[in-house]
Design a protein around this motif. Sequence first.
Motif, PDB file in Angstrom:
ATOM      1  N   GLU A 298       0.830  -1.204   0.000  1.00 31.23           N
ATOM      2  CA  GLU A 298       0.000   0.000   0.000  1.00 31.23           C
ATOM      3  C   GLU A 298       0.865   1.255   0.000  1.00 31.23           C
ATOM      4  O   GLU A 298       0.576   2.209  -0.726  1.00 31.23           O
ATOM      5  N   GLU A 299       1.920   1.250   0.797  1.00 27.15           N
ATOM      6  CA  GLU A 299       2.818   2.411   0.848  1.00 27.15           C
ATOM      7  C   GLU A 299       3.515   2.623  -0.489  1.00 27.15           C
ATOM      8  O   GLU A 299       3.647   3.759  -0.951  1.00 27.15           O
ATOM      9  N   ALA A 300       3.946   1.539  -1.114  1.00 28.55           N
ATOM     10  CA  ALA A 300       4.606   1.652  -2.419  1.00 28.55           C
ATOM     11  C   ALA A 300       3.636   2.194  -3.463  1.00 28.55           C
ATOM     12  O   ALA A 300       4.013   3.044  -4.284  1.00 28.55           O
ATOM     13  N   ALA A 301       2.393   1.736  -3.440  1.00 33.17           N
ATOM     14  CA  ALA A 301       1.386   2.230  -4.385  1.00 33.17           C
ATOM     15  C   ALA A 301       1.127   3.716  -4.154  1.00 33.17           C
ATOM     16  O   ALA A 301       1.012   4.494  -5.113  1.00 33.17           O
ATOM     17  N   ASN A 302       1.060   4.121  -2.895  1.00 28.34           N
ATOM     18  CA  ASN A 302       0.853   5.541  -2.589  1.00 28.34           C
ATOM     19  C   ASN A 302       2.024   6.377  -3.080  1.00 28.34           C
ATOM     20  O   ASN A 302       1.831   7.484  -3.599  1.00 28.34           O
ATOM     21  N   LYS A 303       3.234   5.881  -2.930  1.00 29.92           N
ATOM     22  CA  LYS A 303       4.407   6.626  -3.398  1.00 29.92           C
ATOM     23  C   LYS A 303       4.386   6.785  -4.913  1.00 29.92           C
ATOM     24  O   LYS A 303       4.782   7.817  -5.429  1.00 29.92           O
ATOM     25  N   ILE A 304       3.921   5.765  -5.602  1.00 30.56           N
ATOM     26  CA  ILE A 304       3.836   5.848  -7.062  1.00 30.56           C
ATOM     27  C   ILE A 304       2.894   6.972  -7.473  1.00 30.56           C
ATOM     28  O   ILE A 304       3.199   7.771  -8.356  1.00 30.56           O
ATOM     29  N   ASP A 305       1.748   7.058  -6.824  1.00 34.74           N
ATOM     30  CA  ASP A 305       0.736   8.045  -7.202  1.00 34.74           C
ATOM     31  C   ASP A 305       0.951   9.411  -6.582  1.00 34.74           C
ATOM     32  O   ASP A 305       0.581  10.417  -7.142  1.00 34.74           O
ATOM     33  N   ASP A 306       1.549   9.448  -5.393  1.00 38.03           N
ATOM     34  CA  ASP A 306       1.629  10.707  -4.655  1.00 38.03           C
ATOM     35  C   ASP A 306       3.050  11.246  -4.520  1.00 38.03           C
ATOM     36  O   ASP A 306       3.259  12.219  -3.810  1.00 38.03           O
ATOM     37  N   ASN A 307       4.012  10.605  -5.140  1.00 34.24           N
ATOM     38  CA  ASN A 307       5.413  10.989  -4.972  1.00 34.24           C
ATOM     39  C   ASN A 307       5.791  11.038  -3.497  1.00 34.24           C
ATOM     40  O   ASN A 307       6.504  11.920  -3.050  1.00 34.24           O
ATOM     41  N   GLY A 308       5.259  10.075  -2.732  1.00 35.03           N
ATOM     42  CA  GLY A 308       5.596   9.983  -1.323  1.00 35.03           C
ATOM     43  C   GLY A 308       4.777  10.864  -0.408  1.00 35.03           C
ATOM     44  O   GLY A 308       4.953  10.842   0.798  1.00 35.03           O
ATOM     45  N   GLU A 309       3.878  11.665  -0.951  1.00 36.18           N
ATOM     46  CA  GLU A 309       3.053  12.542  -0.127  1.00 36.18           C
ATOM     47  C   GLU A 309       1.744  11.848   0.200  1.00 36.18           C
ATOM     48  O   GLU A 309       1.255  11.029  -0.561  1.00 36.18           O
ATOM     49  N   ILE A 310       1.173  12.183   1.319  1.00 38.02           N
ATOM     50  CA  ILE A 310      -0.130  11.640   1.678  1.00 38.02           C
ATOM     51  C   ILE A 310      -1.184  12.460   0.952  1.00 38.02           C
ATOM     52  O   ILE A 310      -1.241  13.677   1.085  1.00 38.02           O
TER      53      ILE A 310
END
Length: 89
Positions: A66-78
């Motif tokens: 989940e964290e890796a997917a978020n980093k892909i879409d958000d460039n590491g931002e929440i």
Amino acid sequence: MKKFIYLAGPAALLALAACQSEKADNVEDAAENRADQLDEMADNATSEAQEEALENKADRVEEQGEEAANKIDDNGEIAPSESKMGDTQ
């Protein structure tokens, strides 16, 4: 009218949270598949300690996906949809 708003609000938030790129979906799906495999191994474990260790590993694998997917879409931002707090910048 208030009932409609209370019912529509959570559905709208769920729809916004589900929006991510195909690449992020693939990363998250792969992690979930690996976590499922670990859970199956835990079900067949020969000891309570081994079962617990495998279940904990499955949880970590899923969280990391989940964290890796978020980093892909958000460039590491929440993303605001994930924080429930609005824009984080």
